[in-house]
Design an enzyme around this catalytic site. Structure first.
Site: not given
Length: 529
Positions: A143, A290
């Site tokens: 991220e 995820e």
């Protein structure tokens, strides 16, 4: 030559020219289409799968050998590590478990600035283990674009350097390179057809997508319907977030495409595909690195419950194995890595941060996934023998409150923990609570959420029976039937508290209200809503 002459006799020159042009066009289009892999063709190389993320902020984390043995016991075939732990990679050798390894964010600068550093990293963490350890991808950072945007210029150089090192080792066809993104990279995600990438990051994203297209690597996305629901309560129904069956009136409809969305997860994936389409990229698959739901939260997270976590993850697993795709791409089902394998009890607040796991650090399940019929994935299926017992370290008063509920409105069979009966000894609240909890859990068919009791109970695969005391779920249980004796004691001066384990509400009443609610103490059913 004969055939050509005959052709000329039958067809005029203009027709022959036209046919030649059509044939040339066909050959060119065939060549071009074969050089650009179709997105569906890419996926057909491997069936969609469900993997797990393995975080290590866990007290007494399993040794690498024990971890791998546990993964094999649970029939887990794909894992993602947040680093490239050499001991774990060694332990995974000669297993069939496929692994994504990661480059931590703090290593991006060194790798992106030096091809030699990238080559060393690949040599030490990939080439030294492959193919004995089935490394299938490298996740570069995590991220980065949304959590550390200042590192955005480093991301693609690091990816390119690592890819060059893979090419030099002749591993670039076996091992893909990508980088996981947060869902916040997508702006205006619903309706999906209106979604687009954050404009300030488009130059980086566009170059990244071109790289992924060129190398046939996936776009890694971390997608959490839990956060979408929490940020849009009142707009996004809980059922949409949990994959629960919906009536047509509750389905989300994209007004531009008229596509119907029965769950938030599919809408999030399609928002990514539409965002890529807006940048003229249509041959990159989405890999969900995820997704999950927390089983416990603080007062600001009332929907972080065992029941919701069980429902979400069980339905997500079924959704992947059903190969149902998405409304925009029904022919494509994204593989998913569940977040996460273990509760990371060392994580900082909020409470939910430490409660995303399928298992506690001691390897006992937090809850029982309902994945029957979804292949052999995860051995903690409802077909296994499991028990519900009181957790260690819970104060006696809290346990007594939960025990009162189990023996009262929960209608657990508490006869065996009465004085003189087989499970009365040892005479302490923890022992009695464990028996009552398991009685309720077994009575409820070991269903999701039936072993929670506001976080004071846990599931175990070890039979808690002892001596002549045989727990309800034990294989030793006798055929004799006992009449339930539902006894309760007040917990605290003048107030009894009863926990609704199906939700988060706690109902309280004072002694003067006893007569109105007396049936709670004899096991009749009362709707306290």
């Amino acid at each position: 030559m004969k055939n050509q002459v005959e052709l000329k006799l039958i067809f005029p020159n203009s027709i022959i020219t036209l046919l030649s042009l059509l044939l040339l066009t066909f050959l060119l289009s065939t060549t071009l289409s074969s050089s650009i892999p179709d997105i569906k063709d890419q996926q057909e190389r491997e069936e969609p799968y469900v993997g797990v993320n393995i975080g290590t902020d866990v007290s007494n984390f399993l040794s690498p050998a024990d971890l791998v043995a546990f993964l094999q016991l649970q029939k887990i075939t794909h894992v993602r590590l947040y680093d490239a732990d050499g001991e774990i990679l060694n332990a995974l050798k000669k297993t069939k478990i496929r692994v994504i390894i990661s480059v931590p964010n703090n290593q991006l600068l060194a790798i992106g600035a030096s091809n030699a550093t990238a080559a060393t990293w690949i040599g030490r963490n990939v080439a030294a283990h492959y193919p004995e350890t089935l490394i299938i991808a490298v996740a570069v950072g995590d991220e980065v674009l949304t959590t550390v945007p200042s590192s955005a210029p480093l991301l693609l150089p690091a990816i390119e350097s690592l890819y060059s090192a893979l090419v030099a080792s002749n591993l670039h066809n076996q091992i893909k390179i990508s980088t996981p993104h947060a869902a916040s990279l997508i702006l205006d995600p619903f309706p999906p057809s209106q979604a687009y990438f954050n404009q300030t990051l488009v130059p980086v994203i566009q170059d990244l997508l071109r790289f992924l297209s060129r190398t046939q690597s996936p776009l890694m996305m971390n997608l959490y319907p839990y956060y979408v629901f929490m940020q849009n309560k009142g707009v996004v129904p809980l059922d949409n977030s949990l994959f629960k069956p919906l009536t047509p009136s509750k389905e989300m409809v994209d007004p531009n495409t008229l596509l119907h969305y029965t769950n938030v997860f599919d809408a999030m994936i399609d928002s990514v595909y539409f965002s890529m389409k807006n940048l003229n990229i249509s041959d990159v698959l989405v890999l969900v690195t995820e997704s999950g739901w927390p089983s416990r939260g603080d007062s600001k997270e009332p929907y972080a419950t065992v029941d919701n976590a069980d429902t979400y993850n069980s339905n997500l697993i079924k959704h992947v194995f059903d190969r149902s795709g998405t409304p925009f791409h029904p022919e494509i089902t994204s593989s998913v890595y569940l977040y996460e394998l273990f509760n990371e009890d060392l994580r900082s607040p909020p409470v939910s941060e430490a409660n995303w796991g399928l298992f506690y650090g001691n390897s006992t399940p937090v809850y029982l996934l309902h994945v029957s019929g979804s292949g052999t994935f995860l051995a903690n299926d409802t077909t296994n023998q499991t028990y519900c017992i009181a957790m260690d370290g819970v104060d006696g008063r809290t346990l007594q409150t939960a025990l009162d509920w189990a023996c009262g409105p929960g209608r657990a069979n508490c006869s065996e923990i009465q004085p003189g009966e087989s499970c009365y000894q040892p005479n302490n609240v923890k022992n009695h609570a464990s028996y009552a909890f398991d009685s309720y859990y077994q009575k409820e068919g070991r269903s999701g959420g039936s072993c929670d009791f506001k976080g004071v109970a846990m599931i175990t695969t070890t039979d808690p029976s002892h001596g002549s005391c045989v727990f309800a779920g034990s294989k030793k249980v006798s055929n004799k039937s006992s009449t339930a004796v539902n006894a309760t004691h007040t917990s605290g001066a003048g107030t009894a508290r009863f926990i609704n384990i199906r939700g988060t509400r706690i109902s309280s009443f004072h002694e003067e209200e006893y007569s109105h609610h007396r049936c709670l103490f004899v096991g009749c059913v009362v709707d306290l809503r």
